[in-house]
Design an enzyme around this catalytic site. Structure first.
Site, short mmCIF file in Angstrom:
data_model
loop_
_atom_site.label_atom_id
_atom_site.label_comp_id
_atom_site.label_asym_id
_atom_site.label_seq_id
_atom_site.Cartn_x
_atom_site.Cartn_y
_atom_site.Cartn_z
CD1 TRP A 80 -3.38 8.46 0.11
CD2 TRP A 80 -4.11 6.80 -1.40
NE1 TRP A 80 -4.31 7.36 1.10
CE2 TRP A 80 -4.75 6.27 -0.08
CE3 TRP A 80 -4.57 5.99 -2.56
CZ2 TRP A 80 -5.48 5.43 0.16
CZ3 TRP A 80 -5.39 5.00 -2.14
CH2 TRP A 80 -6.06 4.77 -0.76
CG ASP A 112 -5.07 11.14 7.06
OD1 ASP A 112 -4.86 12.14 6.24
OD2 ASP A 112 -5.88 10.47 7.30
#
Length: 540
Positions: A164, A140
């Site tokens: 991630w 993001d």
């Protein structure tokens, strides 16, 4: 590259102070679980293997723990290298401990450069017209804010692996929205948790008491519970001090904050469960809940735009991570939805955010491009910045998305033709050799009901007139029964972005592995009213 690094390891070994561990009873070999060194260089370079299990690594400076994260430390030859900036510990004794296979500890070294610096931004699958982090993972965009001539892009970042984990805020800046400089890590995990998404504002009136024009970040800490927190910067966003009164709010996550001038208040939109909560604050610290807007999932965005550019006729737009949006009215406390949900984007874009305070008033958006970069020491990218507008269409007021005008800075050689058939256009396009392109076209289907724009043998834009879909997305033509389209395309090494109907539909997708060496080409019974192809320079 690996041999070169091994030579550097020998040079760096003189900086080791000590190593300690246990002895394997069967082999008699010492199993080193930690190493120590005096920090004399800017970076620690760490070897990573995706085949290794994740395990906890800790750093202690002069005996005090200063960093904890998980990493797949390579015991042998690494798949790639990552780095950590240790310049703030120069002159101190740094102890590195690891709970996993300790063999890789001996390969950690410090240097003034990151491993692979000589090929940085030249890698075969490195985006050349989009921002991507030097190493590791990004997702993001966070904290999009303009200040003192710079566009700040903070973003979700794992510095220690290309997938991630270990969420930090990375940081890059640009003076023109196309050329980006990666600054480094802005926010690091702490006792409250890892650093999840949020936003940033410029406190021009010093409402929080941290100084006029302090750059204030509001973010979610993801610990045992989600909490909302504040940090501030007085050095142009380069470093942050976390507010001693954190957390300022409880669950859930992704605070979007902006100043609402009519009521002289800060507004926060916070995702929770399946709705957004709207809060107000006078000082960015104490927040009061005002209303709830149902029907959303994570990463809220909320802003006002003039319809057709008319600043006397404005509507508010609220969307979540998927980009599906509602338009309506807002009084500073309550959002009254009027129309939606609608979508304007299709494909890889997720969790897009916008700049609140661009000097010329444009609403500029950057989205996360969920595009994998195989074989690279980094992963994912940011999509090209675009300008959002509200326009009246036969279906009602809709959100449009077009690349920012600054893309012209990257234009190199230009090709332009008019009044061609699809076959004629494909022949003309053979003279275009670059794989970095900005293309604009006005085309019309005159025979049949299917058309494709191809690149390297794969369709990058495909229209099915039977189902009225472009790349699978439903699309309503401007004039019923007439298949004429304005299409704009940005082609990069690993991605394609297409803006259909002056941005009524925005498509972003991975660029598939090539089937041929043929560049741009057309398929279908077409009339090309105009075709402009701009070869692009790299942003690096």
């Amino acid at each position: 590259m690996y041999l070169k690094i091994k030579q550097l390891l020998f040079l760096s070994s003189v900086l080791l102070i000590s190593s300690c561990g246990t002895k394997d009873q069967q082999t008699g070999k010492s199993e080193i679980k930690e190493i120590s060194m005096v920090v004399k260089s800017r970076y620690l370079n760490l070897p990573v293997s995706q085949a290794a299990d994740r395990a906890k690594m800790t750093f202690a400076a002069d005996g005090r723990q200063v960093k904890e994260f998980v990493i797949r430390l390579a015991p042998e030859k690494p798949d790639y290298w990552v780095f950590y900036d240790v310049s703030k510990y120069k002159g101190k004794a740094l102890t590195i401990s690891y709970t996993g296979n300790p063999e890789g500890l001996k390969n950690i070294y410090q240097d003034e450069y990151i491993a692979g610096q000589d090929s940085l931004y030249k890698e075969i699958n490195r985006p050349q017209v989009h921002f991507s982090s030097r190493r590791g993972w990004n997702n993001d965009p966070n904290g999009l804010v303009w200040f003192d001539g710079e566009y700040h892009l903070y973003y979700q970042h794992n510095p220690f692996e290309k997938f991630w984990e270990n969420m930090h805020w990375g940081h890059a800046v640009s003076k023109d929205l196309v050329h980006w400089e990666e600054i480094g890590i802005a926010l690091e995990p702490d006792a409250l948790g890892t650093m999840f998404s949020g936003s940033a504002v410029i406190d021009k009136d010093n409402t929080a008491g941290w100084g006029k024009d302090a750059l204030v970040a509001l973010y979610t800490a993801a610990g045992k519970k989600m909490s909302q927190n504040v940090a501030y910067s007085t050095d142009r966003g380069r470093s942050f001090t976390k507010y001693e009164g954190n957390p300022v709010l409880g669950p859930d996550r992704d605070p979007k904050v902006f100043w609402y001038e009519p009521k002289k208040t800060w507004v926060m939109v916070l995702y929770n469960d399946n709705y957004n909560i709207i809060y107000n604050s006078r000082d960015l610290k104490k927040w009061e809940e005002k209303s709830i807007v149902p029907g959303y999932y994570e990463c809220p965005e909320f802003f006002e735009l003039g319809v057709d550019g008319n600043q006397k006729n404005k509507k508010w737009v609220m969307y979540g991570a998927s980009g599906t949006y509602i338009t309506g009215n807002f009084d500073g406390e309550k959002f009254i939805p009027e129309y939606g949900k609608y979508y304007y984007s299709w494909g890889s874009q997720y969790a897009a955010q916008t700049y609140n305070n661009v000097p010329d008033g444009r609403r500029i958006q950057i989205g996360w491009g969920r595009i994998e970069h195989k074989g690279m020491p980094f992963n994912q990218m940011m999509l090209f910045p675009c300008e959002l507008t509200l326009r009246t269409t036969p279906e009602g007021i809709r959100l449009f998305c077009e690349p920012v005008k600054e893309i012209a800075i990257l234009h190199d050689k230009k090709h332009f033709w008019t009044d061609l058939t699809g076959e004629e256009a494909s022949e003309k396009l053979k003279e275009v050799k670059s794989d970095l392109l900005h293309v604009k076209m006005d085309l019309e289907i005159v025979h049949g009901w299917v058309t494709e724009v191809l690149f390297r043998g794969n369709p990058v834009v495909s229209f099915d007139g039977n189902f009225n879909r472009i790349n699978g997305a439903p699309y309503i033509c401007d004039k019923p029964g007439i298949f004429r389209f304005n299409i704009e395309i940005i082609l990069d090494r690993t991605s394609v972005e297409a803006y259909i109907g002056n941005g009524k539909l925005f498509i972003s997708e991975v660029l598939k592995e090539k089937k041929s060496d043929e560049g741009l080409a057309f398929k279908g019974g077409l009339k090309i009213h105009s075709l402009e192809v701009n070869e692009l320079k790299s942003i690096w």
